[in-house]
Design a protein around this motif. Sequence first.
Motif, PDB file in Angstrom:
ATOM      1  N   ARG A 198    -131.247 -47.935 -18.774  1.00 48.54           N
ATOM      2  CA  ARG A 198    -132.263 -48.974 -18.524  1.00 48.54           C
ATOM      3  C   ARG A 198    -132.483 -49.766 -19.804  1.00 48.54           C
ATOM      4  NH1 ARG A 198    -134.356 -48.125 -13.336  1.00 48.54           N
ATOM      5  NH2 ARG A 198    -133.057 -46.416 -12.671  1.00 48.54           N
ATOM      6  N   PHE A 199    -131.665 -50.798 -19.930  1.00 58.28           N
ATOM      7  CA  PHE A 199    -131.669 -51.552 -21.161  1.00 58.28           C
ATOM      8  C   PHE A 199    -133.010 -52.254 -21.383  1.00 58.28           C
ATOM      9  CE2 PHE A 199    -130.648 -55.310 -23.700  1.00 58.28           C
ATOM     10  CZ  PHE A 199    -130.100 -54.685 -24.798  1.00 58.28           C
ATOM     11  N   ASN A 200    -133.503 -52.927 -20.344  1.00 56.80           N
ATOM     12  CA  ASN A 200    -134.746 -53.697 -20.496  1.00 56.80           C
ATOM     13  C   ASN A 200    -135.929 -52.804 -20.843  1.00 56.80           C
ATOM     14  OD1 ASN A 200    -133.494 -56.066 -20.048  1.00 56.80           O
ATOM     15  ND2 ASN A 200    -134.021 -56.186 -17.869  1.00 56.80           N
ATOM     16  N   ALA A 201    -136.025 -51.675 -20.114  1.00 55.48           N
ATOM     17  CA  ALA A 201    -137.145 -50.762 -20.371  1.00 55.48           C
ATOM     18  C   ALA A 201    -137.095 -50.274 -21.810  1.00 55.48           C
ATOM     19  CB  ALA A 201    -137.093 -49.590 -19.407  1.00 55.48           C
ATOM     20  N   THR A 202    -135.878 -49.981 -22.303  1.00 54.57           N
ATOM     21  CA  THR A 202    -135.744 -49.460 -23.648  1.00 54.57           C
ATOM     22  C   THR A 202    -136.154 -50.502 -24.680  1.00 54.57           C
ATOM     23  OG1 THR A 202    -133.880 -48.210 -22.792  1.00 54.57           O
ATOM     24  CG2 THR A 202    -134.156 -48.245 -25.173  1.00 54.57           C
ATOM     25  N   VAL A 203    -135.688 -51.730 -24.479  1.00 59.70           N
ATOM     26  CA  VAL A 203    -136.026 -52.782 -25.443  1.00 59.70           C
ATOM     27  C   VAL A 203    -137.533 -53.035 -25.449  1.00 59.70           C
ATOM     28  CG1 VAL A 203    -135.746 -55.223 -25.968  1.00 59.70           C
ATOM     29  CG2 VAL A 203    -133.774 -53.853 -25.337  1.00 59.70           C
ATOM     30  N   GLN A 204    -138.115 -52.969 -24.251  1.00 61.34           N
ATOM     31  CA  GLN A 204    -139.563 -53.175 -24.168  1.00 61.34           C
ATOM     32  C   GLN A 204    -140.291 -52.087 -24.957  1.00 61.34           C
ATOM     33  OE1 GLN A 204    -141.352 -52.501 -20.425  1.00 61.34           O
ATOM     34  NE2 GLN A 204    -143.285 -53.327 -21.133  1.00 61.34           N
ATOM     35  N   ARG A 205    -139.794 -50.850 -24.845  1.00 59.62           N
ATOM     36  CA  ARG A 205    -140.396 -49.745 -25.612  1.00 59.62           C
ATOM     37  C   ARG A 205    -140.226 -49.969 -27.111  1.00 59.62           C
ATOM     38  NH1 ARG A 205    -144.295 -47.978 -23.152  1.00 59.62           N
ATOM     39  NH2 ARG A 205    -143.709 -48.694 -21.105  1.00 59.62           N
ATOM     40  N   ILE A 215    -144.561 -41.027  -9.766  1.00 58.20           N
ATOM     41  CA  ILE A 215    -143.343 -40.300 -10.125  1.00 58.20           C
ATOM     42  C   ILE A 215    -142.650 -39.792  -8.857  1.00 58.20           C
ATOM     43  CG2 ILE A 215    -142.474 -38.326 -11.441  1.00 58.20           C
ATOM     44  CD1 ILE A 215    -143.873 -39.585 -13.545  1.00 58.20           C
ATOM     45  N   ASP A 216    -143.470 -39.293  -7.907  1.00 60.49           N
ATOM     46  CA  ASP A 216    -142.892 -38.830  -6.644  1.00 60.49           C
ATOM     47  C   ASP A 216    -142.225 -39.989  -5.916  1.00 60.49           C
ATOM     48  OD1 ASP A 216    -143.847 -36.356  -7.210  1.00 60.49           O
ATOM     49  OD2 ASP A 216    -145.681 -36.591  -6.031  1.00 60.49           O
ATOM     50  N   ALA A 217    -142.922 -41.141  -5.939  1.00 57.22           N
ATOM     51  CA  ALA A 217    -142.366 -42.323  -5.275  1.00 57.22           C
ATOM     52  C   ALA A 217    -141.012 -42.678  -5.878  1.00 57.22           C
ATOM     53  CB  ALA A 217    -143.330 -43.491  -5.407  1.00 57.22           C
ATOM     54  N   MET A 218    -140.923 -42.638  -7.219  1.00 52.85           N
ATOM     55  CA  MET A 218    -139.654 -42.922  -7.893  1.00 52.85           C
ATOM     56  C   MET A 218    -138.557 -41.999  -7.417  1.00 52.85           C
ATOM     57  SD  MET A 218    -140.275 -43.241 -11.871  1.00 52.85           S
ATOM     58  CE  MET A 218    -140.785 -44.723 -12.607  1.00 52.85           C
ATOM     59  N   ARG A 219    -138.893 -40.711  -7.377  1.00 48.20           N
ATOM     60  CA  ARG A 219    -137.896 -39.711  -6.987  1.00 48.20           C
ATOM     61  C   ARG A 219    -137.361 -40.013  -5.595  1.00 48.20           C
ATOM     62  NH1 ARG A 219    -140.885 -35.180  -9.626  1.00 48.20           N
ATOM     63  NH2 ARG A 219    -139.706 -34.853 -11.547  1.00 48.20           N
ATOM     64  N   THR A 220    -138.281 -40.343  -4.659  1.00 50.64           N
ATOM     65  CA  THR A 220    -137.839 -40.548  -3.282  1.00 50.64           C
ATOM     66  C   THR A 220    -136.984 -41.800  -3.161  1.00 50.64           C
ATOM     67  OG1 THR A 220    -139.858 -41.739  -2.820  1.00 50.64           O
ATOM     68  CG2 THR A 220    -139.849 -39.418  -2.258  1.00 50.64           C
ATOM     69  N   ILE A 221    -137.192 -42.770  -4.060  1.00 49.47           N
ATOM     70  CA  ILE A 221    -136.365 -43.977  -4.011  1.00 49.47           C
ATOM     71  C   ILE A 221    -135.011 -43.704  -4.670  1.00 49.47           C
ATOM     72  CG2 ILE A 221    -136.270 -46.393  -4.783  1.00 49.47           C
ATOM     73  CD1 ILE A 221    -139.317 -46.395  -4.629  1.00 49.47           C
ATOM     74  N   GLY A 222    -134.907 -42.575  -5.339  1.00 51.35           N
ATOM     75  CA  GLY A 222    -133.644 -42.222  -5.963  1.00 51.35           C
ATOM     76  C   GLY A 222    -133.577 -42.591  -7.430  1.00 51.35           C
ATOM     77  N   VAL A 223    -134.729 -42.868  -8.007  1.00 53.45           N
ATOM     78  CA  VAL A 223    -134.772 -43.161  -9.435  1.00 53.45           C
ATOM     79  C   VAL A 223    -135.186 -41.881 -10.155  1.00 53.45           C
ATOM     80  CG1 VAL A 223    -135.905 -44.525 -11.209  1.00 53.45           C
ATOM     81  CG2 VAL A 223    -135.456 -45.526  -8.979  1.00 53.45           C
TER      82      VAL A 223
END
Lengths: 369, 272
Positions: free
Chosen positions: A147-154, A236-244
């Motif tokens: 996740r390039f964008n997330a990393t740069v944002q961090r 976090i649960d929502a993420m997991r169910t979407i496959g992230v």
Amino acid sequence: MRAPADFERSDDNGEAVLRFSGNLSLACLGDLPARLETVEGGVARLDLREVGRMDTVGAWVVHRFARERGATIEGLNADEQHLLDQVIAAEHPIQLPPPPPGSFTRALDEIGKAVINSGKTLYGLLGFMGATVLALWHVIRHPSRFRFNATVQRFEVVGVGALAIIGLMSFLIGIVIAQQGSVQLRQFGAEIYTINLLGRLTLRELGILMTAIMIAGRSGSAFAAQIGTMKLTEEIDAMRTIGVSPMEALVLPRVFAVVFMLPLLGFYSSLVSILGGGLLCWVDLGITPVTFIHRIREVVPLTDLWVGLVKAPVFGAIIAMAGCFHGMQVEGDAEQVGQRTTTAVVQAIFLVIVLDAFFAVFFTNVGWT
Amino acid sequence: MTDAARNDRDILIRVRGLCNGFGEQMVHEGLDLDVRRGEILGVVGGSGTGKSVLMRSIIGLQSPLDGTVEVFGENTIGREETDAIDIRKRWGILFQGGALFSTLTVSENVQVPLREYYPGLDQALLEEIAAYKVVMTGLPPEAAPKYPAELSGGMKKRAGLARALALDPELLFLDEPTAGLDPIGAAAFDELTASLQKTLGLTVFLITHDLDTLYAICDRVAVLADKRVIAVGTIPELLALDHPWIQEYFNGPRGRAAVAGPNRHVHEDKRG
């Protein structure tokens, strides 16, 4: 409207009767429950004819007294009777919480719990590090999932956002080291060694260590609180169910950000400290900037810089993983978020200092003195 | 007593010319609403029409841009938490998610308002009051020593209601009490509300999306649309109006199902 609840005792054909008056409501109850306790002997009837407004608390108090003394309640209108019936229907025995154990037992209990907890946390943290490495391996095998964008944002939040506060802190620390050092060294007429002290101490130890502590307080706590809140709101649960995978989407960018930013911030911190110390040397000791820079280049070996820079990513990884780990451990309620955030920061700083001690011994033994 | 004065005493909540907005977007513009003593007023409206904002304005959690709100004849806008105690003692509020204090047990949650306003009550009586309130709202007695995190969504709502009823209030605010409950639980909650209203002589301000609730227990219904209350009245009165949203709402497939539904008898019982 606001007549306080009251009662008076009278005898009716040899039977004790309590005649209530006023409002039997929470606001008007006053010390009525306590005064009822002091009524002596059996009571046959409770007369509520004169009572104004009655609410469930009033009904409960009357009902409780009637039950204890085996008295009958009379003089209710239909609404009040309905109210009383509702309260009686809701009655059930209550269990009072068990009395707390003695202080010695409790102390033992708490020590035991703390030990077990520490063990579990350490085990969990180790497991989490493993999971992070696995996630890293997955990302290396499938670089498109990084996740390039997330990393740069961090990077921005963790690194750029911290520049001002770390700069100010380091500048002041540089001044303090130089000032205190010069006071002591002056006794031997060796003020010039203030520069050695300043250069070596900040590059080797303090620059990185202080930055690590600041980042643990600033970003480690933020990670724990963010992830903890996301856990509570089921994001976090929502993420997991979407496959992230939350490890890939949340943890890795944060770990990367701190691992990359901490060396840079640490180096920056060391430089600003030297700047602050140099300023003090110029003002207080009369060492001109040119002499100062000359001297710094002479007395500080390059290995000092490497010692600092090698430690920084390790500290960064510890801080980020402690923050993310404790965030992921949040379950249940809002208080947990606070507790876990505190633990994350305390643990990160503690581990950083322990590791720093190991590094000090290690570098001395490999000859980077 | 003149007619006007008697009317005044019968109106518990009076909202006049209320304007609320967030940034550029206006939620309410010149909203008027009266809630009468002893009624269950249902408040309906599409998502985002500001039902919760209206409730928050009435209870003083949200400062409106303009307008007046009077509860029990007193202004509630801009009052401090520690101010207006006399009003606060007389109302109870159930928030959408229950808003229980997560670090306290259900029983302790119910005791919070009691302790706050009546510090003289002794511990045993507090426990007993909390215990019967908990059972009264339909929770099993075993729920009292549990923490909110251990309860299901429906149980949290009931526990929230128990806390809202702790002081035996005259006025009860319910924000979507049946949302997220199963139909049986929702019907039970409706009956509970109606029964408590009858027992305690409550006035209820009820925000809901639930047509069954409206038919089952509400005396009047206020419809929020176009940034104000476009109509207040009984359901037959509203049905007689020619507003597209109202027609769509009550005559849509769900509206018709609610009329034919099993809850209908509760409504008739109450009337009869």
